[in-house]
Design a protein around this motif. Structure first.
Motif, PDB file in Angstrom:
ATOM      1  N   PRO A   1      23.885 -10.128  70.487  1.00 53.72           N
ATOM      2  CA  PRO A   1      25.054 -10.901  70.027  1.00 53.72           C
ATOM      3  C   PRO A   1      24.861 -12.282  70.394  1.00 53.72           C
ATOM      4  CG  PRO A   1      25.966  -9.532  71.799  1.00 53.72           C
ATOM      5  CD  PRO A   1      24.545  -9.009  71.627  1.00 53.72           C
ATOM      6  N   SER A   2      25.247 -13.097  69.550  1.00 52.50           N
ATOM      7  CA  SER A   2      25.512 -14.572  69.849  1.00 52.50           C
ATOM      8  C   SER A   2      26.782 -15.138  69.716  1.00 52.50           C
ATOM      9  CB  SER A   2      24.219 -15.213  68.955  1.00 52.50           C
ATOM     10  OG  SER A   2      24.644 -15.290  67.760  1.00 52.50           O
ATOM     11  N   LEU A   3      27.075 -16.364  70.048  1.00 49.07           N
ATOM     12  CA  LEU A   3      28.383 -16.985  69.942  1.00 49.07           C
ATOM     13  C   LEU A   3      28.585 -17.150  68.345  1.00 49.07           C
ATOM     14  CD1 LEU A   3      30.653 -18.529  71.120  1.00 49.07           C
ATOM     15  CD2 LEU A   3      29.071 -20.555  71.134  1.00 49.07           C
ATOM     16  N   ASP A   4      29.864 -16.909  67.998  1.00 46.69           N
ATOM     17  CA  ASP A   4      30.250 -17.190  66.858  1.00 46.69           C
ATOM     18  C   ASP A   4      30.862 -18.807  66.614  1.00 46.69           C
ATOM     19  OD1 ASP A   4      31.686 -17.500  64.276  1.00 46.69           O
ATOM     20  OD2 ASP A   4      32.855 -15.675  64.660  1.00 46.69           O
TER      21      ASP A   4
ATOM     22  N   ARG B   1      23.803 -14.587  81.355  1.00 50.73           N
ATOM     23  CA  ARG B   1      23.316 -15.810  82.067  1.00 50.73           C
ATOM     24  C   ARG B   1      21.837 -15.591  81.596  1.00 50.73           C
ATOM     25  NH1 ARG B   1      26.387 -13.659  87.248  1.00 50.73           N
ATOM     26  NH2 ARG B   1      28.364 -14.590  86.634  1.00 50.73           N
ATOM     27  N   MET B   2      21.118 -14.627  81.454  1.00 56.42           N
ATOM     28  CA  MET B   2      19.494 -14.582  81.368  1.00 56.42           C
ATOM     29  C   MET B   2      19.401 -14.933  79.950  1.00 56.42           C
ATOM     30  SD  MET B   2      17.982 -14.377  84.129  1.00 56.42           S
ATOM     31  CE  MET B   2      16.390 -14.199  83.044  1.00 56.42           C
ATOM     32  N   ARG B   3      20.233 -14.449  78.992  1.00 51.47           N
ATOM     33  CA  ARG B   3      20.237 -14.683  77.602  1.00 51.47           C
ATOM     34  C   ARG B   3      20.535 -16.122  77.564  1.00 51.47           C
ATOM     35  NH1 ARG B   3      23.168 -10.637  75.412  1.00 51.47           N
ATOM     36  NH2 ARG B   3      24.882 -11.511  76.010  1.00 51.47           N
ATOM     37  N   SER B   4      21.627 -17.046  78.202  1.00 55.21           N
ATOM     38  CA  SER B   4      21.885 -18.561  77.992  1.00 55.21           C
ATOM     39  C   SER B   4      20.633 -19.228  78.368  1.00 55.21           C
ATOM     40  CB  SER B   4      22.932 -18.716  79.003  1.00 55.21           C
ATOM     41  OG  SER B   4      23.926 -18.292  78.297  1.00 55.21           O
ATOM     42  N   LEU B   5      19.876 -18.653  79.714  1.00 52.13           N
ATOM     43  CA  LEU B   5      18.786 -19.265  80.127  1.00 52.13           C
ATOM     44  C   LEU B   5      17.513 -19.283  79.164  1.00 52.13           C
ATOM     45  CD1 LEU B   5      18.869 -18.528  83.991  1.00 52.13           C
ATOM     46  CD2 LEU B   5      18.802 -20.744  82.915  1.00 52.13           C
ATOM     47  N   SER B   6      17.313 -18.086  78.523  1.00 52.53           N
ATOM     48  CA  SER B   6      16.183 -17.909  77.530  1.00 52.53           C
ATOM     49  C   SER B   6      16.440 -18.854  76.509  1.00 52.53           C
ATOM     50  CB  SER B   6      15.958 -16.524  77.443  1.00 52.53           C
ATOM     51  OG  SER B   6      16.949 -15.918  76.520  1.00 52.53           O
ATOM     52  N   THR B   7      17.918 -18.738  76.106  1.00 47.98           N
ATOM     53  CA  THR B   7      17.966 -19.481  74.737  1.00 47.98           C
ATOM     54  C   THR B   7      17.936 -21.154  75.080  1.00 47.98           C
ATOM     55  OG1 THR B   7      19.430 -17.986  73.852  1.00 47.98           O
ATOM     56  CG2 THR B   7      19.802 -20.115  73.086  1.00 47.98           C
ATOM     57  N   HIS B   8      18.307 -21.502  76.076  1.00 48.52           N
ATOM     58  CA  HIS B   8      18.173 -22.939  76.272  1.00 48.52           C
ATOM     59  C   HIS B   8      16.833 -23.303  76.672  1.00 48.52           C
ATOM     60  CE1 HIS B   8      22.275 -24.453  76.463  1.00 48.52           C
ATOM     61  NE2 HIS B   8      22.396 -23.182  76.139  1.00 48.52           N
ATOM     62  N   GLY B   9      15.777 -22.274  77.041  1.00 47.72           N
ATOM     63  CA  GLY B   9      14.466 -22.575  77.199  1.00 47.72           C
ATOM     64  C   GLY B   9      13.938 -22.739  75.679  1.00 47.72           C
ATOM     65  N   VAL B  10      14.322 -21.860  75.191  1.00 49.02           N
ATOM     66  CA  VAL B  10      13.654 -22.117  73.666  1.00 49.02           C
ATOM     67  C   VAL B  10      14.264 -23.510  73.162  1.00 49.02           C
ATOM     68  CG1 VAL B  10      14.161 -21.205  71.124  1.00 49.02           C
ATOM     69  CG2 VAL B  10      13.594 -19.799  73.050  1.00 49.02           C
ATOM     70  N   PHE B  11      15.634 -23.831  73.230  1.00 47.87           N
ATOM     71  CA  PHE B  11      16.022 -25.134  72.848  1.00 47.87           C
ATOM     72  C   PHE B  11      14.890 -26.178  73.525  1.00 47.87           C
ATOM     73  CE2 PHE B  11      18.478 -28.887  73.778  1.00 47.87           C
ATOM     74  CZ  PHE B  11      18.861 -29.337  72.473  1.00 47.87           C
ATOM     75  N   GLY B  12      14.447 -26.043  74.620  1.00 49.32           N
ATOM     76  CA  GLY B  12      13.623 -27.022  75.262  1.00 49.32           C
ATOM     77  C   GLY B  12      12.218 -27.044  74.461  1.00 49.32           C
ATOM     78  N   LEU B  13      11.994 -25.825  74.157  1.00 49.07           N
ATOM     79  CA  LEU B  13      10.519 -25.830  73.365  1.00 49.07           C
ATOM     80  C   LEU B  13      10.858 -26.374  71.905  1.00 49.07           C
ATOM     81  CD1 LEU B  13       9.505 -22.025  73.897  1.00 49.07           C
ATOM     82  CD2 LEU B  13       8.446 -24.315  74.922  1.00 49.07           C
ATOM     83  N   GLY B  14      11.904 -26.460  71.548  1.00 50.30           N
ATOM     84  CA  GLY B  14      12.368 -26.891  70.239  1.00 50.30           C
ATOM     85  C   GLY B  14      12.320 -28.623  70.563  1.00 50.30           C
ATOM     86  N   LEU B  15      13.137 -28.805  71.793  1.00 54.83           N
ATOM     87  CA  LEU B  15      12.830 -30.264  71.890  1.00 54.83           C
ATOM     88  C   LEU B  15      11.710 -31.008  71.875  1.00 54.83           C
ATOM     89  CD1 LEU B  15      15.605 -30.792  74.824  1.00 54.83           C
ATOM     90  CD2 LEU B  15      15.780 -31.766  72.503  1.00 54.83           C
ATOM     91  N   TYR B  16      10.717 -30.257  72.335  1.00 58.52           N
ATOM     92  CA  TYR B  16       9.279 -30.622  72.240  1.00 58.52           C
ATOM     93  C   TYR B  16       8.694 -30.733  70.824  1.00 58.52           C
ATOM     94  CZ  TYR B  16       3.979 -30.739  73.376  1.00 58.52           C
ATOM     95  OH  TYR B  16       2.855 -30.936  73.481  1.00 58.52           O
ATOM     96  N   ALA B  17       8.926 -29.705  69.886  1.00 55.67           N
ATOM     97  CA  ALA B  17       8.775 -29.991  68.581  1.00 55.67           C
ATOM     98  C   ALA B  17       9.381 -30.846  68.043  1.00 55.67           C
ATOM     99  CB  ALA B  17       8.855 -28.471  67.814  1.00 55.67           C
TER     100      ALA B  17
END
Length: 168
Positions: free
Chosen positions: A36-39, A140-156
């Motif tokens: 699940p993700s935030l609505d 918490r782990m889901r939030s961390l992984s999602t924000h890590g993906v956001f970081g990869l997106g910041l790079y792109a």
């Protein structure tokens, strides 16, 4: 175009790219692994209640819906991504904006997890760092992984913005 306008334009591009990648990631997790993700309507409901002086809820899902809450939530989501990108781009400076590197982007992405942990989740009734959810460690782990993906997106996004601005 002056420096501030360039940074703003690059922040919009990088923030949209990063947030869109995060959204693709959460959609894939939802579809492939039933995660699940935030609505975002609930985030919009939170924002909508602020105009009445209500900044925190015991359970946002039980709060009275507000008109346009889904659009408000998605707007908040993308505006936040753009703001985070703007901070990164402003801090890193013009030379970095021409040739972005991965580490600052991932570090920024991971650092942004502080906002949901200490602001958004408590305000929505989920507790600090999802402490009031059924599986806080998993959340918490889901939030961390999602924000890590956001970081990869910041790079792109930073590279996309650099290319559009005529960088390397």
């Amino acid at each position: 175009m002056d420096e501030a306008a360039i940074v703003l334009l690059q922040a919009v591009v990088a923030g949209i790219v990063a947030t869109a990648l995060l959204d693709l990631w959460t959609a894939a997790l939802r579809r492939l692994a039933s995660v699940p993700s935030l609505d975002w309507a609930l985030a919009g409901r939170w924002i909508g209640h602020m105009r009445h002086g209500r900044f925190a809820h015991d359970a946002i899902a039980r709060a009275t819906p507000v008109r346009g809450e889904r659009m408000l939530g998605w707007g908040l989501h993308y505006a936040t991504g753009i703001a985070f990108a703007g901070v990164l781009l402003a801090v890193m400076g013009p030379a970095w904006r021409q040739a972005p590197t991965l580490l600052p982007c991932v570090a920024m992405g991971l650092a942004t997890v502080v906002v949901p942990f200490v602001l958004m989740q408590p305000a929505l009734g989920l507790g600090i760092a999802a402490s009031r959810t059924p599986s806080p460690g998993r959340a918490r782990m889901r939030s961390l992984s999602t924000h890590g993906v956001f970081g990869l997106g910041l790079y792109a996004g930073a590279w996309t913005a650099s290319a559009l601005a005529g960088g390397s």
